[in-house]
Design an enzyme around this catalytic site. Structure first.
Site, PDB file in Angstrom:
ATOM      1  CG  HIS A  72      -3.920  -1.826  -1.470  1.00  0.00           C
ATOM      2  ND1 HIS A  72      -4.888  -2.758  -1.804  1.00  0.00           N
ATOM      3  CD2 HIS A  72      -4.480  -1.048  -0.512  1.00  0.00           C
ATOM      4  CE1 HIS A  72      -5.961  -2.558  -1.073  1.00  0.00           C
ATOM      5  NE2 HIS A  72      -5.753  -1.515  -0.295  1.00  0.00           N
ATOM      6  CG  MET A  96     -11.495  -3.155   5.736  1.00  0.00           C
ATOM      7  SD  MET A  96     -10.017  -2.558   4.891  1.00  0.00           S
ATOM      8  CE  MET A  96      -9.353  -1.384   6.089  1.00  0.00           C
ATOM      9  CB  SER A 155      -0.905   0.012   1.234  1.00  0.00           C
ATOM     10  OG  SER A 155      -1.560   1.262   1.339  1.00  0.00           O
ATOM     11  CB  SER A 160       2.967   1.356   8.401  1.00  0.00           C
ATOM     12  OG  SER A 160       2.002   2.348   8.155  1.00  0.00           O
ATOM     13  CG  ASP A 178      -6.183  -2.847   3.615  1.00  0.00           C
ATOM     14  OD1 ASP A 178      -5.197  -2.486   4.276  1.00  0.00           O
ATOM     15  OD2 ASP A 178      -6.752  -2.094   2.800  1.00  0.00           O
ATOM     16  CG  ASP A 190      -5.327   1.834   1.346  1.00  0.00           C
ATOM     17  OD1 ASP A 190      -6.233   0.995   1.360  1.00  0.00           O
ATOM     18  OD2 ASP A 190      -4.160   1.574   1.674  1.00  0.00           O
ATOM     19  CG  MET A 198     -11.568   2.412   2.338  1.00  0.00           C
ATOM     20  SD  MET A 198     -10.231   2.407   3.553  1.00  0.00           S
ATOM     21  CE  MET A 198      -8.818   2.463   2.444  1.00  0.00           C
ATOM     22  CG  MET A 212      -8.871   6.598   2.760  1.00  0.00           C
ATOM     23  SD  MET A 212      -7.963   6.740   4.325  1.00  0.00           S
ATOM     24  CE  MET A 212      -6.990   5.237   4.286  1.00  0.00           C
ATOM     25  CG  HIS A 256      -9.682  -0.633  -0.277  1.00  0.00           C
ATOM     26  ND1 HIS A 256      -9.116  -0.934   0.948  1.00  0.00           N
ATOM     27  CD2 HIS A 256     -11.024  -0.631  -0.074  1.00  0.00           C
ATOM     28  CE1 HIS A 256     -10.066  -1.099   1.841  1.00  0.00           C
ATOM     29  NE2 HIS A 256     -11.236  -0.900   1.250  1.00  0.00           N
TER      30      HIS A 256
END
Length: 218
Positions: free
Chosen positions: A33, A137, A8, A198, A175, A35, A68, A37, A66
């Site tokens: 990946h 998740m 990610s 991370s 994830d 993310d 969100m 948001m 993904h």
């Protein structure tokens, strides 16, 4: 069954995104990946389709997007045009789930559904025969760097067992809070795609860290 690694980019610095993508190109990761948001469905805000489109030219890896976000259908075409290879959206949105699945797959793109920790796995069960992957998740969506929620392992097992019993070709992607130990737990429970952010970026060398995580399960 091989285990795919989906790093990610949320775990890295966006100011150095080209370098990150180029490093991942050299790694054993099969996916990258994203993310996405919107500051509405989740409390944080990241990037949109233009960002994905801008970095698409740097990589031939699978772009694992993904969403969100709320209002998935409104922005769906933008993410398709941006170069997404897989688009996963959340079961918890207040929209026509089946209609969105059909729209994604009509474009020749793989489709996934994501499920939050507090949502019962039974909510996603009716849709499993229509999708290519499910993202479970194992942290509350919205922030990177959270600790893995062990109480989600049973959900992985339940979904995995249902997929096997019904002979479905659906990948299980995890994830949230993935490292060597939690990754092993998830793979043993039935997962075959691991998202890591991370953890990989904190190892010092992104390529080596990604390859080490891949080698751990392949």
């Amino acid at each position: 069954m091989s285990v795919k690694i989906s790093p990610s980019i949320l775990g890295g610095s966006f100011s150095n995104i080209e370098r990150i993508i180029l490093d991942l190109n050299q790694s054993k990761a099969e996916y990258i990946h994203f993310d996405v948001m919107d500051g509405d469905f989740v409390p944080n805000l990241t990037f949109g389709p233009k960002f994905i489109s801008n970095v698409r030219k740097f990589s031939n890896k699978v772009f694992d997007v993904h969403l969100m976000i709320n209002r998935v259908e409104k922005f769906l075409d933008d993410y398709i045009r941006a170069g997404s290879d897989i688009i996963t959206f959340h079961i918890e949105i207040n929209e026509g789930i089946e209609n969105i699945i059909k729209k994604i797959k009509a474009q020749g793109i793989k489709c996934g559904l994501a499920i939050k920790p507090k949502t019962s796995w039974s909510e996603i069960q009716p849709y499993l025969k229509h999708i290519d992957q499910v993202i479970i998740m194992t942290v509350e969506p919205g922030f990177g760097g959270q600790e893995f929620m062990n109480d989600q392992v049973d959900k992985i097992k339940n979904i995995s067992n249902y997929i096997k019993l019904n002979n479905l070709k659906v990948s299980i992607e995890i994830d949230g809070g993935i490292n060597f130990e939690t990754g092993k737990t998830c793979v043993e429970a039935g997962a075959n795609i691991l998202v890591a952010g991370s953890f990989l970026f904190n190892q010092g060398n992104l390529i080596t860290a990604t390859n080490t995580l891949s080698d751990k399960f392949n």
